[in-house]
Motif scaffolding. Structure first.
Motif, PDB file in Angstrom:
ATOM      1  N   PRO A 154       0.830  -1.201   0.000  1.00  0.00           N
ATOM      2  CA  PRO A 154       0.000   0.000   0.000  1.00  0.00           C
ATOM      3  C   PRO A 154       0.875   1.266   0.000  1.00  0.00           C
ATOM      4  N   PRO A 155       0.462   2.304  -0.724  1.00  0.00           N
ATOM      5  CA  PRO A 155      -0.738   2.341  -1.557  1.00  0.00           C
ATOM      6  C   PRO A 155      -0.489   1.658  -2.903  1.00  0.00           C
ATOM      7  N   LEU A 156      -1.419   0.798  -3.308  1.00  0.00           N
ATOM      8  CA  LEU A 156      -1.285   0.093  -4.570  1.00  0.00           C
ATOM      9  C   LEU A 156      -1.559   1.029  -5.747  1.00  0.00           C
ATOM     10  N   THR A 157      -0.828   0.803  -6.831  1.00  0.00           N
ATOM     11  CA  THR A 157      -1.075   1.532  -8.069  1.00  0.00           C
ATOM     12  C   THR A 157      -2.014   0.709  -8.933  1.00  0.00           C
ATOM     13  N   VAL A 158      -3.152   1.292  -9.271  1.00  0.00           N
ATOM     14  CA  VAL A 158      -4.172   0.627 -10.068  1.00  0.00           C
ATOM     15  C   VAL A 158      -4.192   1.246 -11.453  1.00  0.00           C
ATOM     16  N   VAL A 159      -4.081   0.409 -12.479  1.00  0.00           N
ATOM     17  CA  VAL A 159      -4.221   0.896 -13.848  1.00  0.00           C
ATOM     18  C   VAL A 159      -5.643   0.596 -14.312  1.00  0.00           C
ATOM     19  N   ALA A 160      -6.247   1.566 -14.961  1.00  0.00           N
ATOM     20  CA  ALA A 160      -7.640   1.430 -15.383  1.00  0.00           C
ATOM     21  C   ALA A 160      -7.787   1.965 -16.795  1.00  0.00           C
ATOM     22  N   LEU A 188      -1.261  -1.985 -22.640  1.00  0.00           N
ATOM     23  CA  LEU A 188      -0.143  -1.507 -21.823  1.00  0.00           C
ATOM     24  C   LEU A 188      -0.411  -1.682 -20.335  1.00  0.00           C
ATOM     25  N   LYS A 189      -1.692  -1.766 -19.950  1.00  0.00           N
ATOM     26  CA  LYS A 189      -2.009  -1.944 -18.533  1.00  0.00           C
ATOM     27  C   LYS A 189      -1.405  -3.234 -17.993  1.00  0.00           C
ATOM     28  N   PHE A 190      -1.513  -4.316 -18.744  1.00  0.00           N
ATOM     29  CA  PHE A 190      -0.875  -5.573 -18.341  1.00  0.00           C
ATOM     30  C   PHE A 190       0.639  -5.399 -18.229  1.00  0.00           C
ATOM     31  N   CYS A 191       1.201  -4.698 -19.189  1.00  0.00           N
ATOM     32  CA  CYS A 191       2.655  -4.580 -19.255  1.00  0.00           C
ATOM     33  C   CYS A 191       3.217  -3.742 -18.109  1.00  0.00           C
ATOM     34  N   LEU A 192       2.495  -2.720 -17.682  1.00  0.00           N
ATOM     35  CA  LEU A 192       2.969  -1.918 -16.554  1.00  0.00           C
ATOM     36  C   LEU A 192       3.030  -2.755 -15.284  1.00  0.00           C
ATOM     37  N   ILE A 193       2.072  -3.652 -15.118  1.00  0.00           N
ATOM     38  CA  ILE A 193       2.130  -4.555 -13.961  1.00  0.00           C
ATOM     39  C   ILE A 193       3.292  -5.522 -14.115  1.00  0.00           C
ATOM     40  N   ALA A 194       3.462  -6.075 -15.311  1.00  0.00           N
ATOM     41  CA  ALA A 194       4.550  -7.025 -15.556  1.00  0.00           C
ATOM     42  C   ALA A 194       5.909  -6.385 -15.300  1.00  0.00           C
ATOM     43  N   ALA A 195       6.040  -5.098 -15.594  1.00  0.00           N
ATOM     44  CA  ALA A 195       7.314  -4.404 -15.434  1.00  0.00           C
ATOM     45  C   ALA A 195       7.521  -3.853 -14.028  1.00  0.00           C
ATOM     46  N   GLY A 196       6.576  -4.115 -13.119  1.00  0.00           N
ATOM     47  CA  GLY A 196       6.716  -3.630 -11.757  1.00  0.00           C
ATOM     48  C   GLY A 196       6.426  -2.152 -11.595  1.00  0.00           C
ATOM     49  N   GLU A 197       5.655  -1.582 -12.527  1.00  0.00           N
ATOM     50  CA  GLU A 197       5.316  -0.159 -12.464  1.00  0.00           C
ATOM     51  C   GLU A 197       3.900   0.065 -11.935  1.00  0.00           C
ATOM     52  N   ALA A 198       3.139  -0.991 -11.772  1.00  0.00           N
ATOM     53  CA  ALA A 198       1.774  -0.918 -11.243  1.00  0.00           C
ATOM     54  C   ALA A 198       1.456  -2.262 -10.604  1.00  0.00           C
ATOM     55  N   ASP A 199       0.290  -2.344  -9.953  1.00  0.00           N
ATOM     56  CA  ASP A 199      -0.021  -3.536  -9.163  1.00  0.00           C
ATOM     57  C   ASP A 199      -1.283  -4.267  -9.592  1.00  0.00           C
ATOM     58  N   VAL A 200      -2.340  -3.544  -9.958  1.00  0.00           N
ATOM     59  CA  VAL A 200      -3.642  -4.166 -10.188  1.00  0.00           C
ATOM     60  C   VAL A 200      -4.309  -3.522 -11.392  1.00  0.00           C
ATOM     61  N   TYR A 201      -4.945  -4.365 -12.209  1.00  0.00           N
ATOM     62  CA  TYR A 201      -5.754  -3.899 -13.339  1.00  0.00           C
ATOM     63  C   TYR A 201      -7.100  -4.599 -13.281  1.00  0.00           C
ATOM     64  N   ALA A 248     -15.401 -13.750 -26.258  1.00  0.00           N
ATOM     65  CA  ALA A 248     -15.639 -12.670 -25.296  1.00  0.00           C
ATOM     66  C   ALA A 248     -15.150 -13.080 -23.915  1.00  0.00           C
ATOM     67  N   ASN A 249     -14.524 -12.134 -23.229  1.00  0.00           N
ATOM     68  CA  ASN A 249     -14.022 -12.385 -21.877  1.00  0.00           C
ATOM     69  C   ASN A 249     -15.056 -12.004 -20.824  1.00  0.00           C
ATOM     70  N   PRO A 250     -15.042 -12.700 -19.682  1.00  0.00           N
ATOM     71  CA  PRO A 250     -15.789 -12.217 -18.514  1.00  0.00           C
ATOM     72  C   PRO A 250     -14.989 -11.123 -17.828  1.00  0.00           C
ATOM     73  N   SER A 251     -15.546 -10.556 -16.796  1.00  0.00           N
ATOM     74  CA  SER A 251     -14.788  -9.611 -15.968  1.00  0.00           C
ATOM     75  C   SER A 251     -13.570 -10.313 -15.377  1.00  0.00           C
ATOM     76  N   PHE A 252     -12.508  -9.542 -15.171  1.00  0.00           N
ATOM     77  CA  PHE A 252     -11.288 -10.138 -14.625  1.00  0.00           C
ATOM     78  C   PHE A 252     -10.506  -9.092 -13.836  1.00  0.00           C
ATOM     79  N   VAL A 253      -9.543  -9.581 -13.056  1.00  0.00           N
ATOM     80  CA  VAL A 253      -8.583  -8.720 -12.371  1.00  0.00           C
ATOM     81  C   VAL A 253      -7.194  -9.269 -12.653  1.00  0.00           C
ATOM     82  N   ALA A 254      -6.331  -8.433 -13.209  1.00  0.00           N
ATOM     83  CA  ALA A 254      -4.934  -8.787 -13.432  1.00  0.00           C
ATOM     84  C   ALA A 254      -4.101  -8.123 -12.341  1.00  0.00           C
ATOM     85  N   MET A 255      -3.114  -8.844 -11.824  1.00  0.00           N
ATOM     86  CA  MET A 255      -2.315  -8.261 -10.748  1.00  0.00           C
ATOM     87  C   MET A 255      -0.933  -8.885 -10.680  1.00  0.00           C
ATOM     88  N   GLY A 256      -0.060  -8.191  -9.981  1.00  0.00           N
ATOM     89  CA  GLY A 256       1.273  -8.704  -9.722  1.00  0.00           C
ATOM     90  C   GLY A 256       1.285  -9.497  -8.433  1.00  0.00           C
TER      91      GLY A 256
END
Length: 264
Positions: A154-160, A188-201, A248-256
């Motif tokens: 905390p505080p987590l960085t959320v990409v939206a 890019l939202k996935f990639c920012l988490i993968a690169a350690g620049e964000a936490d949750v999408y 089609a995808n359902p709702s999801f949460v991507a995170m590190g």
């Protein structure tokens, strides 16, 4: 295979940027989403390259599906292609659009590349290894370095999503105490988490498999996850479901590497 993905993404990126710097003509598809000459030219180039290099692996691509081209018979492996993710950003003159190419194996994204030609950011992933690539001014690869998700504190960085926020997404974000929100378009939202620049999408609302596959492959290779309700991994190749569009995808949460994120 990854080297072919990287080459095609770079070539498609050049085609896209040539159009980006000219007058962009926008049309509306049947689902009211925008499509441009850049989407179609990029997809044509990528599909020609994939089919020449891997003639026995079927391709599923956004613009072919939208145009009513029949879906090929899918086996254990197939390609998912989004030739220009973030068309709204592209049309608006923002550089957050990406080229996305992924290999799906047994329902999981195994290899993926995401290239943002407007900003020069390039990410690639395959099982156990995710990388960021650096480019020369002529858009050739000059180097690469490993990336991985960070330990979320905390505080987590959320990409939206910049263009597709929903009340459900906003409600989920409000449950993350002190969340720092970064709005950005495309995969890019996935990639920012993968690169350690964000936490949750979090994504509550319609996406298609070609929107997520490449970024998801990179995130998983970097140690992250993409899960649906109940914590189940997002799967690919979804077809023939009553009342639901193919792929089609359902709702999801991507995170590190995050503990204690809200469930949904």
């Amino acid at each position: 295979m990854l080297s072919v993905f990287e080459r095609l993404a770079l070539e498609a990126g050049q085609v896209i940027m040539d159009i980006f710097h000219s007058k962009v003509s926008v049309e509306q598809k049947a689902d009211s989403s925008p499509v441009t000459e850049a989407d179609r030219a990029s997809e044509k180039l990528i599909l020609a390259g994939l089919r020449a290099a891997f003639p026995n692996i079927p391709c599923v691509a956004e613009e072919e599906i939208s145009a009513g081209v029949g879906t090929p018979e899918l086996g254990r492996c197939f390609f998912l292609v989004d030739p220009l993710d973030g068309t709204r950003e592209f049309v608006s003159g923002r550089a957050e659009f990406t080229v996305n190419i992924a290999l799906i194996r047994d329902g999981a994204p195994e290899i993926g590349v995401v290239y943002a030609p407007g900003s020069g950011r390039f990410f690639a992933g395959h099982p156990g290894k995710a990388e960021a690539l650096t480019l020369r001014p002529d858009q050739t690869i000059s180097g690469r370095y490993p990336i991985s998700v960070r330990e979320g504190r905390p505080p987590l960085t959320v990409v939206a999503s910049r263009s597709h926020r929903t009340p459900e997404t906003d409600n989920y974000i409000r449950r993350i105490e002190g969340a720092e929100i970064v709005s950005i378009g495309s995969s890019l939202k996935f990639c920012l988490i993968a690169a350690g620049e964000a936490d949750v999408y979090p994504r509550f609302g319609r996406t298609m498999e070609w929107d997520t596959a490449a970024g998801d492959a990179i995130l998983r290779a970097a140690g992250g996850s993409t899960t649906t309700a109940g914590g189940k991994p997002l799967v690919y190749g979804k077809r023939n479901r009553a009342g639901e569009a193919d792929f089609a995808n359902p709702s999801f949460v991507a995170m590190g590497n995050v503990s204690g994120a809200p469930e949904f």
